[in-house]
Scaffold this active site. Structure first.
Site, PDB file in Angstrom:
ATOM      1  N   GLU A  26     -52.707  44.568  39.808  1.00  0.00           N
ATOM      2  CA  GLU A  26     -51.544  43.698  39.609  1.00  0.00           C
ATOM      3  C   GLU A  26     -51.680  42.416  40.430  1.00  0.00           C
ATOM      4  OE1 GLU A  26     -48.030  46.763  38.529  1.00  0.00           O
ATOM      5  OE2 GLU A  26     -48.474  46.587  40.660  1.00  0.00           O
ATOM      6  N   CYS A  32     -51.379  52.996  54.956  1.00  0.00           N
ATOM      7  CA  CYS A  32     -50.121  52.699  55.665  1.00  0.00           C
ATOM      8  C   CYS A  32     -48.978  53.495  55.013  1.00  0.00           C
ATOM      9  CB  CYS A  32     -49.828  51.203  55.623  1.00  0.00           C
ATOM     10  SG  CYS A  32     -51.193  50.226  56.278  1.00  0.00           S
ATOM     11  N   SER A  59     -50.525  42.199  59.431  1.00  0.00           N
ATOM     12  CA  SER A  59     -49.438  43.170  59.319  1.00  0.00           C
ATOM     13  C   SER A  59     -49.329  43.897  60.656  1.00  0.00           C
ATOM     14  CB  SER A  59     -49.714  44.164  58.192  1.00  0.00           C
ATOM     15  OG  SER A  59     -49.634  43.516  56.955  1.00  0.00           O
ATOM     16  N   ASN A 102     -39.234  46.931  51.445  1.00  0.00           N
ATOM     17  CA  ASN A 102     -38.880  47.095  50.031  1.00  0.00           C
ATOM     18  C   ASN A 102     -38.980  48.563  49.667  1.00  0.00           C
ATOM     19  OD1 ASN A 102     -38.458  44.333  49.193  1.00  0.00           O
ATOM     20  ND2 ASN A 102     -40.648  44.031  49.481  1.00  0.00           N
ATOM     21  N   CYS A 162     -43.504  42.619  48.021  1.00  0.00           N
ATOM     22  CA  CYS A 162     -44.508  43.135  48.949  1.00  0.00           C
ATOM     23  C   CYS A 162     -44.485  44.648  48.998  1.00  0.00           C
ATOM     24  CB  CYS A 162     -44.210  42.692  50.371  1.00  0.00           C
ATOM     25  SG  CYS A 162     -44.374  40.988  50.596  1.00  0.00           S
TER      26      CYS A 162
HETATM   27  N1  SAH Z   1     -53.559  44.878  53.098  1.00  0.00           N
HETATM   28  C1  SAH Z   1     -53.070  43.643  53.560  1.00  0.00           C
HETATM   29  C2  SAH Z   1     -52.496  42.785  52.453  1.00  0.00           C
HETATM   30  C3  SAH Z   1     -51.718  43.489  51.369  1.00  0.00           C
HETATM   31  S1  SAH Z   1     -50.181  44.159  51.859  1.00  0.00           S
HETATM   32  C4  SAH Z   1     -52.045  43.864  54.657  1.00  0.00           C
HETATM   33  O1  SAH Z   1     -51.653  44.990  54.891  1.00  0.00           O
HETATM   34  O2  SAH Z   1     -51.662  42.881  55.308  1.00  0.00           O
HETATM   35  C5  SAH Z   1     -49.163  42.700  51.805  1.00  0.00           C
HETATM   36  C6  SAH Z   1     -47.944  42.752  52.707  1.00  0.00           C
HETATM   37  O3  SAH Z   1     -47.002  43.702  52.212  1.00  0.00           O
HETATM   38  C7  SAH Z   1     -48.266  43.165  54.124  1.00  0.00           C
HETATM   39  O4  SAH Z   1     -47.619  42.290  55.015  1.00  0.00           O
HETATM   40  C8  SAH Z   1     -47.631  44.536  54.231  1.00  0.00           C
HETATM   41  O5  SAH Z   1     -47.274  44.830  55.545  1.00  0.00           O
HETATM   42  C9  SAH Z   1     -46.439  44.382  53.323  1.00  0.00           C
HETATM   43  N2  SAH Z   1     -45.820  45.634  52.844  1.00  0.00           N
HETATM   44  C10 SAH Z   1     -46.426  46.788  52.528  1.00  0.00           C
HETATM   45  N3  SAH Z   1     -45.515  47.694  52.076  1.00  0.00           N
HETATM   46  C11 SAH Z   1     -44.304  47.088  52.111  1.00  0.00           C
HETATM   47  C12 SAH Z   1     -42.984  47.474  51.727  1.00  0.00           C
HETATM   48  N4  SAH Z   1     -42.725  48.669  51.209  1.00  0.00           N
HETATM   49  N5  SAH Z   1     -41.995  46.579  51.900  1.00  0.00           N
HETATM   50  C13 SAH Z   1     -42.240  45.332  52.368  1.00  0.00           C
HETATM   51  N6  SAH Z   1     -43.470  44.908  52.709  1.00  0.00           N
HETATM   52  C14 SAH Z   1     -44.507  45.766  52.579  1.00  0.00           C
HETATM   53 FE1  SF4 Z   2     -51.665  48.964  54.387  1.00  0.00          FE
HETATM   54 FE2  SF4 Z   2     -51.922  46.527  53.230  1.00  0.00          FE
HETATM   55 FE3  SF4 Z   2     -53.302  48.646  52.298  1.00  0.00          FE
HETATM   56 FE4  SF4 Z   2     -50.669  48.546  51.937  1.00  0.00          FE
HETATM   57  S1  SF4 Z   2     -52.176  47.165  51.067  1.00  0.00           S
HETATM   58  S2  SF4 Z   2     -51.901  50.346  52.606  1.00  0.00           S
HETATM   59  S3  SF4 Z   2     -50.002  47.533  53.840  1.00  0.00           S
HETATM   60  S4  SF4 Z   2     -53.507  47.734  54.314  1.00  0.00           S
END
Ligand code: SAH
Ligand code: SF4
Length: 346
Positions: free
Chosen positions: A87, A112, A209, A285, A328
């Protein structure tokens, strides 16, 4: 899999397509980045060349689904050559500036606990061409895009070579000519790769993050933190900052009762000492089946006030794209289903 034309710079196209004179390859590159998807339409190429290349596909992916939310955020689901789905999201801000939110991997291995993409696990890395194609599809649908954030599915630092290659292509003046300062790479904090990115001296922006500056809370939420303690993360950020002189964005996904206390704000203050940062508060979110709660507005505002009182520069990320699960952390697609409308719901 054959190399993708969209993953090549002009000189690589010249070699791959055995083009002589070489300026022909520049023309092909320009057409691809104008959004032309067949050699037949590349009208400044000689007719016999167009004819000989007519069956060579320009794109390897196709849009299988589109969702537009009332706030202007759009999400496209792409089907890749091997049947996997990813996506990509188009964000429009108040000044009508368009930002492409690109995926770097199909799924993510980082695990995560608050993120929906994590529930997919890692299917595979995307190639530079597949990253560039997300941009091309979004631009063809929604018009000129000026900014890029690697905040879609996946961990860009776990696929850094292809991410950098895609940036070189999207930055090329004969193509999209996107300024490097308008590109942000977001990472969960793979420190070796943060240093590697710093060493390239590309003036791209870095977002991290952080999520929590409390060692044990961060470890609980982010498996990467178990391997890379906060001290190590901070050292890599200081290194990045010394090399690039850039302000770093700290992404702080706020979860009710998890990282919204006064002591969390104070720990954050200590973490950002010696760094030039802006903290981006992202209210969590909702993701179905995950054991977290989004903070109410009062909690968000009072946490922001706590940070301001501690002289931490702070912004809040808008809750855009929720109605299309394009906000996000809400990106995930059930793979290899015959019906891609199976996009899992939150
Ligand atoms: N893997 C990278 C980039 C993709 S995630 C990273 O982790 O930074 C993009 C963003 O979405 C990151 O800032 C992450 O912390 C955030 N994110 C992940 N799950 C989320 C959720 N459920 N609600 C809001 N932000 C979220
Ligand atoms: Fe963690 Fe970013 Fe991967 Fe989601 S996309 S599991 S926030 S590293």
């Amino acid at each position: 899999m054959k190399p993708l034309l969209t993953g090549m710079l002009p000189d690589e196209l010249a070699v791959y397509l055995a083009m002589k004179p070489e300026f022909r390859a520049k023309q092909v590159f320009e057409w691809i980045h104008k959004g032309i998807t067949s050699f037949q339409e590349m009208t400044n190429l000689p007719q016999d060349l167009r004819e000989s290349l007519k069956d060579v596909p320009v794109l390897s992916s196709e849009i299988s689904k589109e969702a537009v939310s009332e706030d202007g955020t759009s999400k496209i689901t792409l089907k890749l050559y091997d049947g996997s789905f990813i996506e990509s999201v188009l964000l429009i801000d108040d000044t009508d500036r368009k930002t492409a939110c690109l995926s770097s991997q199909a799924g993510c291995a980082m695990g995560c606990t608050f993120c929906k993409t994590a529930t997919m696990g890692l299917l595979r890395n995307l190639t530079a061409g597949e990253i560039v194609e997300q941009f091309l599809h979004l631009q063809a649908k929604y018009g000129n895009i000026s900014n890029i954030v690697f905040m879609g599915m996946g961990e860009p630092m776990a696929n850094l070579d292809e991410v950098i290659k895609s940036i070189e292509i999207l930055h090329h003046p004969k193509g999209q000519n996107i300024g490097l300062r308008k590109i942000t790479i977001s990472t969960s904090g793979i420190t070796r790769k943060i240093r590697e990115l710093a060493n390239t001296e590309l003036p791209v922006r870095l977002a991290v993050s952080l999520i929590s500056a409390d060692e044990s809370v961060r470890e609980e939420l982010m498996p990467v933190a178990g391997k890379e303690p906060l001290k190590q993360l901070k050292e890599s950020l200081i290194y990045f900052q010394r090399k690039t002189k850039k302000r770093i964005t700290m992404e702080y996904v706020l979860m009710a009762g998890i990282n919204d206390r006064k002591e969390d704000a104070i720990k954050l203050r200590h973490f950002v000492d010696d760094l030039k940062v802006i903290v981006n508060i992202i209210p969590w979110n909702p993701v179905e089946d995950l054991p977290y709660q989004e903070p109410d507005e009062k909690t968000v505002n009072s946490f922001i006030t706590m940070l301001e009182d501690l002289s931490i520069p702070v912004t809040k990320r808008y809750l855009k794209g929720r109605s299309v699960n394009g906000a996000c952390g809400q990106l995930a697609v059930l793979q290899n289903s015959s019906d891609s409308s199976d996009t899992s719901r939150t």
